[in-house]
Design an enzyme around this catalytic site. Structure first.
Site, PDB file in Angstrom:
ATOM      1  N   ALA A  63       0.859  -1.181   0.000  1.00  0.00           N
ATOM      2  CA  ALA A  63       0.000   0.000   0.000  1.00  0.00           C
ATOM      3  C   ALA A  63       0.895   1.231   0.000  1.00  0.00           C
ATOM      4  CB  ALA A  63      -0.875  -0.015   1.246  1.00  0.00           C
ATOM      5  N   GLU A 125       3.732  -6.062   7.024  1.00  0.00           N
ATOM      6  CA  GLU A 125       2.947  -4.999   7.671  1.00  0.00           C
ATOM      7  C   GLU A 125       3.254  -4.842   9.155  1.00  0.00           C
ATOM      8  OE1 GLU A 125       1.824  -6.954   5.296  1.00  0.00           O
ATOM      9  OE2 GLU A 125       0.350  -5.950   4.033  1.00  0.00           O
TER      10      GLU A 125
HETATM   11  C1  3H9 Z   1       0.417  -2.458   3.285  1.00  0.00           C
HETATM   12  O1  3H9 Z   1       0.666  -2.886   2.223  1.00  0.00           O
HETATM   13  C2  3H9 Z   1      -0.947  -2.547   3.906  1.00  0.00           C
HETATM   14  C3  3H9 Z   1      -1.878  -3.502   3.203  1.00  0.00           C
HETATM   15  O2  3H9 Z   1      -1.810  -4.769   3.781  1.00  0.00           O
HETATM   16  C4  3H9 Z   1      -3.326  -3.105   3.379  1.00  0.00           C
HETATM   17  C5  3H9 Z   1      -3.876  -1.977   2.651  1.00  0.00           C
HETATM   18  C6  3H9 Z   1      -5.342  -1.828   2.810  1.00  0.00           C
HETATM   19  N1  3H9 Z   1       4.660   3.446   0.207  1.00  0.00           N
HETATM   20  O3  3H9 Z   1      13.357   1.558   0.761  1.00  0.00           O
HETATM   21  P1  3H9 Z   1      13.797   2.317  -0.441  1.00  0.00           P
HETATM   22  C7  3H9 Z   1       9.498   4.778  -0.930  1.00  0.00           C
HETATM   23  S1  3H9 Z   1       1.574  -1.644   4.215  1.00  0.00           S
HETATM   24  C8  3H9 Z   1       5.171   4.644  -0.077  1.00  0.00           C
HETATM   25  O4  3H9 Z   1      14.832   3.347  -0.251  1.00  0.00           O
HETATM   26  P2  3H9 Z   1      14.908  -0.088  -1.550  1.00  0.00           P
HETATM   27  C9  3H9 Z   1      10.567   5.058   0.098  1.00  0.00           C
HETATM   28  O5  3H9 Z   1      10.093   5.932   1.093  1.00  0.00           O
HETATM   29  C10 3H9 Z   1       3.022  -1.623   3.180  1.00  0.00           C
HETATM   30  N2  3H9 Z   1       6.484   4.867  -0.349  1.00  0.00           N
HETATM   31  O6  3H9 Z   1      14.227   1.346  -1.629  1.00  0.00           O
HETATM   32  C11 3H9 Z   1      11.638   5.683  -0.771  1.00  0.00           C
HETATM   33  O7  3H9 Z   1      11.252   7.022  -1.017  1.00  0.00           O
HETATM   34  P3  3H9 Z   1      12.344   8.172  -1.173  1.00  0.00           P
HETATM   35  C12 3H9 Z   1       3.701  -2.937   3.130  1.00  0.00           C
HETATM   36  C13 3H9 Z   1       7.284   3.805  -0.306  1.00  0.00           C
HETATM   37  O8  3H9 Z   1      15.150  -0.498  -2.943  1.00  0.00           O
HETATM   38  C14 3H9 Z   1      11.544   4.904  -2.085  1.00  0.00           C
HETATM   39  O9  3H9 Z   1      10.224   4.347  -2.075  1.00  0.00           O
HETATM   40  N3  3H9 Z   1       4.935  -2.821   2.384  1.00  0.00           N
HETATM   41  C15 3H9 Z   1       6.815   2.523  -0.012  1.00  0.00           C
HETATM   42  O10 3H9 Z   1      16.025  -0.084  -0.575  1.00  0.00           O
HETATM   43  C16 3H9 Z   1      12.539   3.790  -2.207  1.00  0.00           C
HETATM   44  O11 3H9 Z   1      12.484   2.976  -1.054  1.00  0.00           O
HETATM   45  C17 3H9 Z   1       6.104  -2.530   2.960  1.00  0.00           C
HETATM   46  O12 3H9 Z   1       6.192  -2.392   4.146  1.00  0.00           O
HETATM   47  C18 3H9 Z   1       5.437   2.357   0.253  1.00  0.00           C
HETATM   48  N4  3H9 Z   1       4.895   1.136   0.529  1.00  0.00           N
HETATM   49  O13 3H9 Z   1      13.797  -1.036  -0.918  1.00  0.00           O
HETATM   50  C19 3H9 Z   1       7.290  -2.398   2.054  1.00  0.00           C
HETATM   51  N5  3H9 Z   1       7.855   1.644  -0.042  1.00  0.00           N
HETATM   52  O14 3H9 Z   1      13.197   7.770  -2.337  1.00  0.00           O
HETATM   53  C20 3H9 Z   1       8.008  -1.113   2.323  1.00  0.00           C
HETATM   54  C21 3H9 Z   1       8.941   2.379  -0.365  1.00  0.00           C
HETATM   55  O15 3H9 Z   1      11.559   9.397  -1.339  1.00  0.00           O
HETATM   56  N6  3H9 Z   1       9.117  -0.896   1.440  1.00  0.00           N
HETATM   57  N7  3H9 Z   1       8.616   3.671  -0.532  1.00  0.00           N
HETATM   58  O16 3H9 Z   1      13.119   8.137   0.119  1.00  0.00           O
HETATM   59  C22 3H9 Z   1      10.290  -1.543   1.512  1.00  0.00           C
HETATM   60  O17 3H9 Z   1      10.484  -2.445   2.301  1.00  0.00           O
HETATM   61  C23 3H9 Z   1      11.396  -1.093   0.591  1.00  0.00           C
HETATM   62  O18 3H9 Z   1      11.100   0.214   0.183  1.00  0.00           O
HETATM   63  C24 3H9 Z   1      11.588  -1.970  -0.665  1.00  0.00           C
HETATM   64  C25 3H9 Z   1      12.616  -1.281  -1.602  1.00  0.00           C
HETATM   65  C26 3H9 Z   1      12.126  -3.347  -0.238  1.00  0.00           C
HETATM   66  C27 3H9 Z   1      10.322  -2.139  -1.414  1.00  0.00           C
END
Ligand code: 3H9
Length: 698
Positions: A63, A125
């Site tokens: 999300a 999450e």
């Molecule tokens: C969810 O899904 C709830 C659902 O179950 C229910 C819904 C109803 N949103 O980490 P990075 C941004 S909860 C917005 O440096 P990497 C991050 O801030 C979510 N922005 O890259 C950064 O921005 P900036 C469950 C996001 O390659 C840029 O993207 N999912 C999100 O080292 C790059 O990120 C998670 O918890 C997001 N969801 O790692 C996954 N994700 O460049 C969360 C990232 O401006 N994300 N950004 O600083 C991660 O674990 C890592 O970002 C990922 C990439 C592994 C994907």
């Protein structure tokens, strides 16, 4: 269909591609785009199967976290997923990169899933203080069984594509996501495979329905370490609902749990921590486009506890290291400790059985500083005295290749002074790792007066590469973390003189959520170190000195502020210590009083926050969120409290400033007076967060 999701047709196959960099998060536009494309593909009589895939570096990573806490925008994810699952035409999720959270939930609502070999799939999450809110807790147990589902949902760690294949989460491993998805779709059509809707498939739940202990044991193993956190328990309850209730009722339970958590203080703090960590990697005041230098080989000076831990961090990331000592004996000892450490981790199943040999193979031991010649980055981790550091840096200046970054792992000393002994101060900075360095995630990157911007970006990039969380700080005594900790140390000691006991102070601090109280921490570090340093400086600390004079040096002597049974690290309150404190107070003519737990908490936390405010004033840290990152990843600050500066904003700065003034008066300690910044923000009714835009989601 819209700017971020497009639909194309390759004869009977519709390809829906999400293209919303950087991570294809499920913003309102992405949800809307998927919804429209799926509806349109279903309506198109030419289309027989639909592939959902993503452009860029990853499948949908969840999300859009920045949307939480704001008014919801249609369509909701649940509505989109329902339309997908109910599609009369097969939908295939073609995954690459990371299918996380809502991203994996989208894939679970598809009828089939394929993934590239390097893909990772998970429901993280809980790490944001949430539970999967779009059917993940109901569909994943049906896909992989409740045991693995609990591991993924309550633990929050993703699994590899090969594990996903083994456990039935994906049907096939493919080469490219879009092409692999398309071929798989053709296979589904050719074989006339029936649509697989996970909601209708309870087969993998049968065992846990017959014997619920399969589920409860898995939960117990994972929640053991979840002290103080709400989300893992709520997530476990939601998985429990998949076992106990029909699908739609389970979905309702999941939704209730999600809505409660998304509004909770804990999740707000954890989302703030997520963004703060990423913000900390952006260096204030460095010209845009500054490129890090190339780092292929690293040298580490000193094979002691710190040097060894740092070397392991590099080897863990596959980066070759030269570990340098002054003699063969020291080198052998250091290499032996690392080998043992790796073997113990492998024996516990923490790393594969062949990892110790592979990782040790990346570490080359050498005697003599001239062996730094090949290194692009050199990290000095020798004894913590200025004279020795200067000696080492003089030699590094002589032997290091031009352009190599020269870093000191000092935890207190002035890097400007160290840099001065070289003819290349622009290449000198601090990289302060935390013990044990192969485990703790924080790396304070210390920017000295003359540090070049590209040397700084190199250190930050390297820290991220070895899975550390970097935070850039300026030069001052103890940098950010230890400088703030010193304020807590001062108060904890004073509290003993007023009538509190070590175990009372520690209990308040651990109840707050810190892993250890100040006295248990001192016992672990060894009381003799501070004692010797006080003797050198001619300073007295009556209670700590009396303990040392009685041979109580902490854990290493089995006695310190606590007593320890042979071979045990658990701190037991010791009546002898109580007696020793009483006698010391009597000797000094001090009167004991009852110190309340509330006072202890305030005096442990508020002086640190005050020091944090001074650090911001002096620009030693660029953002309050950087200070929070330091405490979260270097000192075990509970993630659900966001960090000291975030916590201060929750408590209210006016209250904190008032209480500090009160303690300054009551304990006759002017250093406790609120700093000018804290005073100003308190008077204006503002928060630390108001100083920056850093915390997108707070
Ligand atoms: C969810 O899904 C709830 C659902 O179950 C229910 C819904 C109803 N949103 O980490 P990075 C941004 S909860 C917005 O440096 P990497 C991050 O801030 C979510 N922005 O890259 C950064 O921005 P900036 C469950 C996001 O390659 C840029 O993207 N999912 C999100 O080292 C790059 O990120 C998670 O918890 C997001 N969801 O790692 C996954 N994700 O460049 C969360 C990232 O401006 N994300 N950004 O600083 C991660 O674990 C890592 O970002 C990922 C990439 C592994 C994907």
């Amino acid at each position: 269909m819209n700017e971020v999701v497009k639909l194309e047709r390759r004869d009977v196959i519709a390809i829906v591609t999400v293209n919303s960099p950087p991570v294809n998060a499920l913003s309102a536009a992405v949800r809307g785009g998927i919804f429209d494309c799926i509806k349109s593909a279903i309506a198109d009589p030419e289309v027989q199967a639909i592939v959902l895939t993503c452009a860029g570096r990853t499948f949908i990573a969840g999300a859009d976290i920045t949307e939480f806490g704001k008014p919801p925008k249609p369509p909701g994810l649940a509505e989109v997923l329902l339309a997908m699952e109910n599609s009369p035409k097969p939908i295939i999720a073609a995954i690459h990169g990371t299918a996380l959270g809502g991203g994996l939930e989208v894939a679970l609502a598809c009828h089939f899933r394929v993934a590239t070999r390097d893909a990772r799939l998970g429901l993280p999450e809980v790490k944001l203080g949430l539970l999967p809110g779009a059917g993940g807790t109901q569909r994943l147990p049906r896909a992989v069984g409740p045991e693995l589902a609990v591991k993924m949902i309550v633990g929050g760690d993703p699994i590899s594509a090969s594990d996903a294949l083994k456990h039935g989460l994906i049907e096939e491993i493919v080469e490219g996501p879009a092409s692999g998805g398309e071929s798989f779709a053709r296979k589904v059509l050719a074989e006339k495979r029936p649509l697989r809707k996970l909601r209708d498939d309870d087969s993998k739940l049968a065992a846990a329905r017959a014997d619920r202990s399969i589920f409860t044991n898995a939960v117990a193993a994972l929640t053991k370490k979840a002290r103080g956190l709400e989300a893992p328990f709520a997530a476990a309850d939601a998985v429990g609902a998949a076992i106990d209730l029909p699908f739609d009722e389970g979905l309702k339970k999941e939704r209730e749990g999600f809505l409660k958590l998304v509004a909770s203080d804990q999740s707000k703090a954890q989302r703030y921590a997520f963004f703060s960590e990423r913000e900390a990697a952006k260096i204030a005041g460095v010209p845009e486009g500054t490129k890090p230098r190339n780092v292929e080989r690293v040298a580490i000076i000193g094979a002691g506890t710190m040097g060894g831990g740092i070397a392991m961090s590099f080897a863990n990331a596959g980066i070759p290291v030269t570990l340098i000592e002054t003699g063969e004996e020291q080198l052998k000892r250091g290499m032996g400790v690392m080998q043992k450490n790796y073997e113990a981790t492998a024996a516990r199943g923490g790393i594969p059985a062949d990892a110790p040999a592979k990782r040790m193979g990346l570490i080359t031991g050498k005697v003599g500083l001239e062996n730094v010649r090949d290194a692009d980055l050199i990290i000095e981790a020798v004894f913590e005295t200025m004279a020795i550091k200067k000696e080492v840096f003089t030699a590094l200046d002589k032997y290091a290749k031009p352009g190599a970054v020269l870093a000191s792992n000092t935890s207190y000393l002035n890097i400007d002074e160290i840099a001065k002994v070289t003819k290349r101060p622009q290449d000198v900075l601090g990289m302060h790792f935390f013990s044990p360095a192969n485990v703790m995630k924080l790396c304070e990157i210390v920017r000295a007066d003359k540090t070049a911007p590209d040397a700084l970006t190199t250190a930050v990039a390297v820290a991220r590469k070895i899975a550390k969380v970097p935070a850039v700080v300026g030069v001052c005594d103890g940098f950010v973390g230890n400088r703030m900790l010193a304020q807590r140390g001062k108060q904890s000691e004073k509290l003993l003189f007023e009538g509190a006991l070590p175990q009372q102070v520690d209990a308040v601090v651990t109840k707050f959520g810190m892993p250890m109280g100040p006295f248990a921490m001192s016992d672990l570090a060894g009381l003799d170190i501070g004692w010797r340093s006080r003797q050198d400086r001619g300073i007295k600390s009556e209670i700590a000195d009396a303990l040392c004079e009685a041979g109580r040096f902490g854990q290493k002597t089995g006695k310190g502020y606590y007593k320890y049974e042979a071979g045990s690290r658990s701190a037991l309150p010791d009546p002898e210590v109580e007696k020793l404190i009483d006698e010391t107070l009597q000797r000094l003519g001090r009167k004991k009083r009852v110190v309340s737990d509330d006072e202890i908490l305030e005096r442990m936390m508020y002086p640190m926050i005050n020091e944090g405010a001074r650090i911001l004033e002096e620009k030693v840290a660029a953002r309050p969120s950087d200070i929070d990152v330091i405490w979260l990843y270097g000192y075990g600050w509970p993630i659900y409290r966001g960090g000291p500066m975030f916590y201060a904003d929750q408590v209210g700065l006016k209250h904190i400033a008032d209480r500090l003034s009160y303690y300054a008066r009551e304990t006759n300690d002017p250093s406790l007076e609120p700093s000018p910044l804290l005073k100003r923000l308190a008077a204006e009714g503002k928060t630390f967060a108001s100083l920056t835009q850093s915390a997108k989601a707070a």
